[in-house]
Design a protein around this motif. Structure first.
Motif, PDB file in Angstrom:
ATOM      1  N   LEU A 151       0.833  -1.201   0.000  1.00  0.00           N
ATOM      2  CA  LEU A 151       0.000   0.000   0.000  1.00  0.00           C
ATOM      3  C   LEU A 151       0.874   1.260   0.000  1.00  0.00           C
ATOM      4  O   LEU A 151       0.773   2.125   0.877  1.00  0.00           O
ATOM      5  N   SER A 152       1.744   1.343  -0.995  1.00  0.00           N
ATOM      6  CA  SER A 152       2.650   2.484  -1.089  1.00  0.00           C
ATOM      7  C   SER A 152       2.808   2.924  -2.542  1.00  0.00           C
ATOM      8  O   SER A 152       2.576   2.151  -3.465  1.00  0.00           O
ATOM      9  N   LEU A 153       3.199   4.178  -2.702  1.00  0.00           N
ATOM     10  CA  LEU A 153       3.503   4.755  -4.004  1.00  0.00           C
ATOM     11  C   LEU A 153       4.925   5.272  -3.983  1.00  0.00           C
ATOM     12  O   LEU A 153       5.357   5.877  -2.992  1.00  0.00           O
ATOM     13  N   THR A 154       5.659   5.061  -5.065  1.00  0.00           N
ATOM     14  CA  THR A 154       6.994   5.625  -5.206  1.00  0.00           C
ATOM     15  C   THR A 154       6.897   6.859  -6.086  1.00  0.00           C
ATOM     16  O   THR A 154       6.421   6.782  -7.215  1.00  0.00           O
ATOM     17  N   ILE A 155       7.326   7.971  -5.549  1.00  0.00           N
ATOM     18  CA  ILE A 155       7.262   9.249  -6.263  1.00  0.00           C
ATOM     19  C   ILE A 155       8.650   9.550  -6.797  1.00  0.00           C
ATOM     20  O   ILE A 155       9.608   9.681  -6.032  1.00  0.00           O
ATOM     21  N   ARG A 156       8.752   9.645  -8.124  1.00  0.00           N
ATOM     22  CA  ARG A 156      10.033   9.918  -8.772  1.00  0.00           C
ATOM     23  C   ARG A 156      10.227  11.425  -8.859  1.00  0.00           C
ATOM     24  O   ARG A 156       9.460  12.118  -9.531  1.00  0.00           O
TER      25      ARG A 156
END
Length: 334
Positions: A151-156
């Motif tokens: 339940l995570s997002l990686t923000i570039r």
């Protein structure tokens, strides 16, 4: 000022890895600086002319301090990096800095606005509020940036080269899966024509078939193809942020929320509501991607934590318990 000089600056910024937004911003300020000094070449100008331009922005144009800082950064790049000229101490007039508290919605107001949205537009706004994203970060999400198990997002972060992870609401899993499935169908159709999603600089040369890999597909692809701004290669980018802004405005009106609401308001609300629920400020700082905790501390002013233990003196007065009189309607103007 001749366009070859501007094109030379553009090529230099791309060589240094500046983002497209920074490139457009800096070139715009360089053009304004040149026109302000009657189209003289910057190499024939110096610190006095830079000081005069920055002071003019503050005293005549009355720009905000952050706007003036952006102009300064553009001119520092122009002289220090592009022309190799040292400006020294400029000692210019600073724009007036006024602290403005961010507009924050209540949970009820967030629900009211979301109820007026549907489909893709609602999902994007839910990501802004549920994960604390900027609109550019939400639209730039690729399939490989979503971790449904954790339940995570990686923000570039293409600007500062500092990636971060933030929360993903469990409520959004079905919608995210549906959006990914639809995006991959678009990619498959594009691949049959030899095109695919736009890729970071030089990646398409290093990995020629990367545009066929599902991980690189945008979750919110544009409805049309375009030429890549750097390479000119035909590709599919994510859709423009103006789509969400146009959908948000009538939703706010229909929800009867009488505040100045934009896409960034939901990021402010995310941070404020986390702090109100007891989340520590360092965690909120990491989730938002702030370099300095002082930037995050603005939200403690929104919820009044800087007045911890302090109550209004009016609350200490021993008023008798009497019902509040009903308000009379204002008399009408004849």
């Amino acid at each position: 000022m001749s366009s070859p000089f501007i094109e030379q600056l553009r090529a230099d910024m791309r060589l240094r890895g500046y983002s497209l937004r920074t490139e457009k911003s800096y070139l715009g300020w360089v053009r304004q600086y040149i026109f302000f000094h009657k189209k003289q070449h910057p190499k024939n100008l110096g610190s006095n002319e830079v000081r005069e331009f920055l002071s003019w922005l503050a005293n005549e144009r009355h720009v905000a301090i952050n706007t003036q800082k952006t102009a300064l950064n553009a001119l520092v790049y122009l002289y220090h990096k592009a022309l190799g000229i040292t400006l020294g101490d400029l000692n210019f007039s600073l724009a007036t800095k006024q602290r403005q508290l961010p507009v924050v919605l209540s949970p009820h107001e967030v629900m009211s606005i979301l109820s007026q949205l549907a489909g893709r537009n609602r999902l994007v706004v839910e990501l802004l509020y549920g994960s604390g994203l900027r609109i550019s970060e939400a639209l730039s999400l690729r399939v490989q940036d979503v971790n449904l198990e954790n339940l995570s997002l990686t923000i570039r972060d293409g600007k500062g080269k500092k990636d971060r992870q933030t929360l993903l609401s469990e409520r959004l899993i079905p919608q995210i899966k549906e959006a990914i499935s639809a995006a991959l169908k678009v990619q498959a159709n594009d691949n049959s024509s030899g095109v695919g999603p736009s890729l970071p600089s030089a990646l398409d040369r290093k990995y020629p078939n990367a545009f066929k890999q599902p991980g690189w597909m945008f979750i919110f692809p544009s409805s049309s193809l375009c030429a890549h701004p750097y390479t000119g290669v035909l590709c599919r980018h994510h859709f423009h942020s103006s789509v969400i802004r146009k959908a948000l405005k009538p939703a706010v009106i229909q929800a009867k929320v009488f505040k100045k609401v934009n896409c960034h308001t939901f990021r402010h609300s995310f941070a404020t509501h986390l702090l109100q629920s007891g989340c520590d400020i360092r965690t909120v700082q990491e989730l938002l991607g702030h370099n300095d905790v002082k930037t995050t501390q603005i939200y403690t002013h929104v919820i009044g934590q800087h007045y911890a233990g302090t109550s209004s003196p009016l609350d200490n007065l021993a008023f008798p318990s009497t019902p509040f009189p009903s308000m009379k309607e204002p008399s009408k103007i004849p």
